[in-house]
Design an enzyme around this catalytic site. Structure first.
Site, PDB file in Angstrom:
ATOM      1  CG  ASN A   1      -1.920  -1.125   1.140  1.00  0.00           C
ATOM      2  OD1 ASN A   1      -2.889  -1.028   0.385  1.00  0.00           O
ATOM      3  ND2 ASN A   1      -1.676  -2.207   1.858  1.00  0.00           N
ATOM      4  CD  GLU A   2       4.713   1.536  -2.698  1.00  0.00           C
ATOM      5  OE1 GLU A   2       5.018   2.213  -1.693  1.00  0.00           O
ATOM      6  OE2 GLU A   2       5.528   0.767  -3.254  1.00  0.00           O
ATOM      7  N   PRO A   3       2.194   5.244  -0.879  1.00  0.00           N
ATOM      8  CG  PRO A   3       3.983   6.694  -0.540  1.00  0.00           C
ATOM      9  CD  PRO A   3       3.663   5.286  -0.962  1.00  0.00           C
TER      10      PRO A   3
ATOM     11  CB  THR B   1       8.656   0.271  -3.500  1.00  0.00           C
ATOM     12  OG1 THR B   1       8.021   1.038  -2.489  1.00  0.00           O
ATOM     13  CG2 THR B   1       8.418  -1.199  -3.272  1.00  0.00           C
TER      14      THR B   1
END
Ligand code: F6R
Length: 637
Positions: free
Chosen positions: A169-171, A188
């Site tokens: 769950n990235e920014p 990442t």
């Protein structure tokens, strides 16, 4: 593994400081912490067994959980812990990704856990990176529903990415997000690049459980190890909740614990600046740390700090202990001043009271341990140069072959030259053939690895000869733990330690220099340091070891904080150039280094910037203005 099991406090109720919004526990080492987390998981599994129910675990991959899995496997093998009632859901998988690819999380989980315990294959759930694009949407809904149908996750294990991601769950991820496909953040992908042998091979997408899925777990434990995670952990634990740091959503989960080691906790306010949080026990080290911090905060040299500066910044009790700012400033200034020396091996016939090294013996035997064949010149080329010029008996020991960091094109160049010189050479033929037909992540043949190792050897000899060292003083240890041909190295074992000990025993050094750099992105420096510590432990009772001082330098990725430095070796502009020249001999590591971490500058640029910055920091504290400084911290064994 063995450790005293200290259970920690309950989550969500006892945060120690007004700064922290997530319950966290700090341990001396990740090893010790992992055992405790594994114990919590084992207790949960057994509790569920007693009530005849499934235990639903959410699991993570990456470097963080490896030791937890190791301990669970040990518990299965030695203590009979059964996984028969365990159902697992992994957080994520790259997309697209085949199961048999060694980079897949499917492969990772089987290698580290599932192949070694009695979990039923039908109880294992890992997002499938090979579902077709058309089926992906429904696949994610089904994954989510399957978790719900089993009553939700009893326990979720997490790591944290430097972007603040949990799972992938990235920014930007939403608080209520569910299992879905996601585009990976650049950072990442940079972090994953070494294991994929270059960023271009890292998939751009992944399937991940959502933030909502993770938050629905009844219990969450997030693992954080090492200084590279310190900044993001501070933001997560102390910052405001924000989609830009998805891990901050965990502030709203009332049964979450972050389990950290010292490095990972080092930016937390209560650790970094404890005087802002509560009254402190003022050790000498803490005093220096606080005064350096105050000087940097106020932009004033130490000798100009006033009582008011101390009082305004939570340090009035320090003045209570020390008297006035004037007394304290002079004391701290002198402490730093005494770290500076142009004589890293000690200055002959000089009063050594206020010098970092002993004057005697005048000529010392010195071993410089260098994890890869270039860390010696990158990290301490100026000091190395001085030690040789000041007449000490200097030995360089390259701990690993470093072969994995030589590109195929570099190796091909040398194989083709060899072939041209010896037209009949079968070895060069097979090397050329192997490189030309290599696909994807294939591991190099022994011959190719040997050639790559030889390239690094001859580059190293170029540099050590340039700095005036005799070849007989250069030792290539080729520690076996490194020789896997892949990023993943073997664990440290006795043969590695024996090789280190044999060299120390042979040379009986007065000084050892070693890389105390724990932020190496793929861990080789840490294993090399552990090898040294283990060998010092074995040898410390020998008489000659009473005379041996160990100095730690830091590799290309980090520098000691100013207050940690115990020996600062200044360099003139000419010495900076000599150091640069020595680094240039390591040609295979120039022009597009393979394992760069997230810093795209070449090593010589990074290190010059770093040495210049250390000098500037000293100057800003009110000390002399040098072109560059190399820094060391003493290790007491
Ligand atoms: C892995 C995962 C990621 C990692 C994170 C930290 O399944 O979901 O969130 O936990 O990227 O990775 P490491 O542990 O390798 O630092």
């Amino acid at each position: 593994m063995s450790a005293k099991l200290i259970k920690f406090k309950e989550a969500g109720k006892f945060e120690d400081t007004r700064f922290e919004k997530i319950h966290n526990e700090v341990f001396d080492s990740s090893q010790e912490a992992s055992i405790i987390v594994a114990q919590e998981i084992a207790d949960l599994i057994k509790g569920k067994q007693a009530s005849n129910t499934h235990c639903v675990l959410g699991l993570a991959t990456g470097s963080s959980p490896i030791k937890v899995y190791e301990e669970l496997v040990r518990m299965h093998k030695e203590d009979g812990l059964s996984f028969a009632n365990v159902v697992t859901f992994n957080l994520d998988e790259y997309y697209p990704m085949e199961k048999d690819n060694i980079q897949s999380y499917y492969y990772f989980m089987h290698e580290h856990l599932f192949n070694h315990v009695d979990i039923l294959p039908e109880h294992i759930n890992i997002p499938n990176g090979s579902v077709s694009h058309d089926d992906l949407y429904q696949y994610c809904i089904d994954y989510e529903n399957k978790i719900k149908a089993l009553g939700g996750l009893d326990f979720q294990l997490l790591g944290i990415g430097r972007t603040g991601h949990i799972g992938f769950n990235e920014p930007g991820s939403h608080f209520n997000s569910a299992t879905r496909s996601i585009t990976l953040d650049h950072i990442t992908r940079v972090d994953a690049a070494p294991s994929f042998l270059g960023i271009d091979n890292v998939p751009r997408k992944a399937i991940t459980m959502g933030v909502g899925t993770v938050r629905s777990a009844k219990r969450i434990v997030l693992l954080g190890w090492g200084i590279s995670k310190a900044e993001i952990l501070k933001e997560t634990i102390e910052g405001e909740i924000s989609s830009q740091v998805p891990a901050t959503y965990l502030q709203e989960h009332d049964n979450t614990t972050f389990v950290l080691d010292k490095g990972a906790s080092s930016e937390l306010t209560r650790i970094k600046t404890p005087w802002l949080v509560a009254s402190c026990e003022w050790t000498d080290e803490l005093k220096l740390k606080a005064v350096v911090w105050l000087s940097e905060l106020t932009n004033k040299p130490i000798l100009k700090l006033t009582d008011k500066d101390y009082n305004d910044n939570g340090m009035s009790d320090l003045l209570g202990v020390e008297g006035t700012a004037y007394d304290l400033n002079i004391k701290m200034f002198n402490t730093l001043q005494h770290t500076i020396t142009g004589w890293p091996g000690g200055k002959p016939n000089a009063d050594e009271t206020y010098r970092p090294e002993r004057a005697n013996p005048e000529k010392k035997r010195v071993i410089i341990f260098s994890p890869h064949p270039d860390d010696d010149v990158i990290s301490m080329g100026g000091t190395f140069d001085r030690l040789v010029q000041q007449g000490h008996e200097v030995h360089i020991a390259y701990q690993t072959s470093g072969n994995i960091a030589v590109s195929d094109s570099e190796a091909l160049k040398f194989a083709e030259i060899t072939k041209a010189l010896h037209a009949e050479s079968e070895t060069s033929d097979s090397i050329i053939e192997a490189i030309n037909t290599k696909t994807g992540n294939e591991v190099d043949s022994i011959e190719v690895r040997r050639l790559k190792g030889l390239i690094r050897r001859s580059e190293s000899l170029g540099a050590t000869r340039y700095l005036g060292l005799n070849d007989v003083n250069v030792h290539f240890l080729d520690l076996p733990f490194y020789e896997t041909g892949t990023i993943k190295k073997n664990n440290l074992s006795q043969p590695d330690i024996d090789i280190m000990s044999a060299l120390i025993e042979d040379i009986k050094p007065h000084q050892i220099y070693a890389a105390g750099d724990l932020a190496d992105p793929h861990g080789t420096h840490k294993v090399c340091l552990d090898a040294l510590f283990a060998s010092l432990e074995e040898l410390k009772h020998k008489d000659y070891m009473n005379e041996c001082w160990v100095w730690l330098y830091r590799g290309a990725w980090h520098e000691w904080e100013s207050y940690e430095i115990e020996m600062a070796v200044p360099m003139s502009p000419d010495q900076v150039l000599r150091k640069r020249h020595a680094i240039f001999y390591h040609q295979s590591q120039k022009d597009g280094v393979m394992f760069q971490g997230d810093d795209s500058r070449e090593f010589w640029v990074r290190v010059e910037d770093r040495n210049r910055l250390t000098a500037k920091k000293y100057n800003d504290l009110g000390l002399a203005d040098y072109a560059a400084i190399e820094a060391f911290k003493r290790y007491h064994f």
